[in-house]
Every structure is written in C-alpha cells, then in structure tokens.
Write a protein that holds these residues in place. Structure first.
Motif, short mmCIF file in Angstrom:
data_model
loop_
_atom_site.label_atom_id
_atom_site.label_comp_id
_atom_site.label_asym_id
_atom_site.label_seq_id
_atom_site.Cartn_x
_atom_site.Cartn_y
_atom_site.Cartn_z
N GLU A 2 88.96 -28.11 34.26
CA GLU A 2 90.20 -27.29 34.52
C GLU A 2 90.80 -27.45 33.20
O GLU A 2 91.34 -26.33 32.53
N ALA A 23 89.12 -37.63 31.77
CA ALA A 23 88.65 -36.99 33.05
C ALA A 23 87.31 -36.37 33.26
O ALA A 23 86.76 -36.24 32.18
N GLU A 30 88.51 -31.91 37.01
CA GLU A 30 89.69 -31.95 36.31
C GLU A 30 89.51 -31.83 34.81
O GLU A 30 90.10 -31.20 34.23
N HIS A 31 88.09 -32.34 34.57
CA HIS A 31 87.72 -31.79 32.95
C HIS A 31 87.76 -30.60 32.70
O HIS A 31 88.03 -29.89 31.62
#
Length: 241
Positions: free
Chosen positions: A205, A198, A202-203
């Motif tokens: 998170e 990701a 997203e990475h």
C-alpha cells in the motif's frame, strides 16, 4: 498551454517510436514556396532517429519525414513560424548554456507546397527546452539578465524558473511552489519510512501510494507554474521520455 506542455509536445514528436540511446536531433529552419508562389520561413524539430541528414536535398524525403512529425500520415506539414533562443547564466555571470523554443504553430497541406529548402540545422538534444509560453515580442526582455532564478524538481521533469520582472504574483507562485514541495517531501519521507519497516499488504500500500505521489508531482508543478503565464518569466525544463 501549460509550462511543460510545449516541451512535452516536442518530446512526443521526438520520442515516439524511437529506441535511440542518444537523445539528439535538429532544430531545422527551412524556406518554403507554395503553389501560389507565396514564400515563408518555417521551423521544425526532428529527432536524429527519424531523419537522415544526408537526404536533405531530396525534397520528397524531407516532406515525407516532416509530414510524420505530428505522428499522423495526413499529408500535412505541421511547423512553427518562429524559433527563439534563450541564453541563461549562472549567478556569477558566466555563460552557462542556451536552449531553444518554437512559437506560433501552423500547418500547410503537402499538395500546396511547390518546393522546400533546408537553410539551417541546429544540433540539440530533445530532452530540454523552453517550456513557458511566449510571443516573438518577448525576445526583447529575454535578453536581459533575470533578477531571480529558482530550481523546481519534479518526478519526470525538472525546471529552472528565470524571473525577469519580479512582482507580487511571481513571489506568490514561487512561495506556493515551495509550500507544495515541502508537503511532497514530507509525504514521500513518511511513505519511504513505512516501506523500510513494514511488509505484506502495508508495504504494498505504501509502495503504491508513493508511486501515485511521484506521478502526481509533475502535474502539481505544472498546475502551479501555469499561474506564471503572462509574467516576464522563462521556464527552462528538462524532461525524460
């Protein structure tokens, strides 16, 4: 006090304000005489960065440094009544090492001290120690060989759990620890996998979730190991500053 709390207390005394690369210091035994002519033996731990070994004959210096061990200039010497030593071995039975612990915390105002004399200094690094709760009476069974030895690895701390008397409670706690460790490993692997493919939000998170998981790990271990309080178990912990 929880399994890592005692060691954390000593780490707080030793690590605070210290940028020393070598994490050594001394377990110091001293003889103290009060203004009322009372006499007793006490123990403290002092990091080498905070103590000049060549000044042990200077009572004023010794008392001023010992006064700072609780990170408070309150004209009070905080010390422990007992020091215990635990020798642990590998499964083959060969001697592996030993650690120390301080028991029965006490204090005395500096104004009530007539004299202090250092009797013994044991050179020992402050990242490892006995983190389980004990009384001086426990030293009898602590000399016997443990019947079980379990390693528990956290984020900042790792532990060796030496069980000297196995029962339903110790089995249940160690099984709970295994289940919790399996859960942690699964969650950590999932988050690391997300971070590999990701990017963007997203990475980030997943990275934040992993950081929170790692920080929570030691608290979860401490909560579970605290259930062994009162059992014939010695917990030897290694914690980084």
């Amino acid at each position: 006090m929880g399994p890592t709390k005692i060691l954390t207390l000593l780490l707080g005394m030793a690590c605070s304000g210290s940028a020393a690369a070598e994490y050594n210091g001394w377990f110091i035994q001293f003889a103290l005489e009060g203004m009322d002519q009372s006499k007793f033996i006490g123990h403290v731990y002092v990091a080498s960065a905070h103590f000049d070994q060549d000044s042990i004959q200077d009572q004023g210096y010794v008392l001023s440094r010992f006064d700072m061990l609780d990170n408070l200039e309150n004209d009070t010497l905080v010390f422990f009544r007992h020091r215990i030593t635990y020798r642990y071995t590998m499964n083959e039975g060969s001697e592996w090492g030993e650690v120390h612990g301080l028991l029965d915390k006490d204090s005395i105002p500096l104004a009530d001290i007539r004299s202090i004399e250092i009797l013994e200094m044991i050179d020992f690094w402050y990242l490892e120690g006995i983190s389980s709760d004990h009384t001086i009476g426990d030293t009898a069974w602590m000399k016997e060989a443990p019947v079980q030895n379990v390693a528990v690895n956290g984020y900042s701390c790792s532990h060796q759990v030496f069980v000297h008397a196995r029962d339903e409670r110790t089995d249940a706690v160690l099984e709970e620890m295994k289940v919790d460790d399996d859960r942690y490993q699964v969650q950590m692997n999932e988050l690391q996998e997300i971070m590999q493919w990701a990017d963007g939000p997203e990475h980030r998170e997943a990275e934040q979730a992993l950081e929170q998981l790692e920080q929570q790990r030691d608290e979860d271990i401490d909560r579970i190991l605290e259930k062994l309080k009162g059992a014939r178990v010695v917990i030897v912990s290694f914690c980084s500053c």
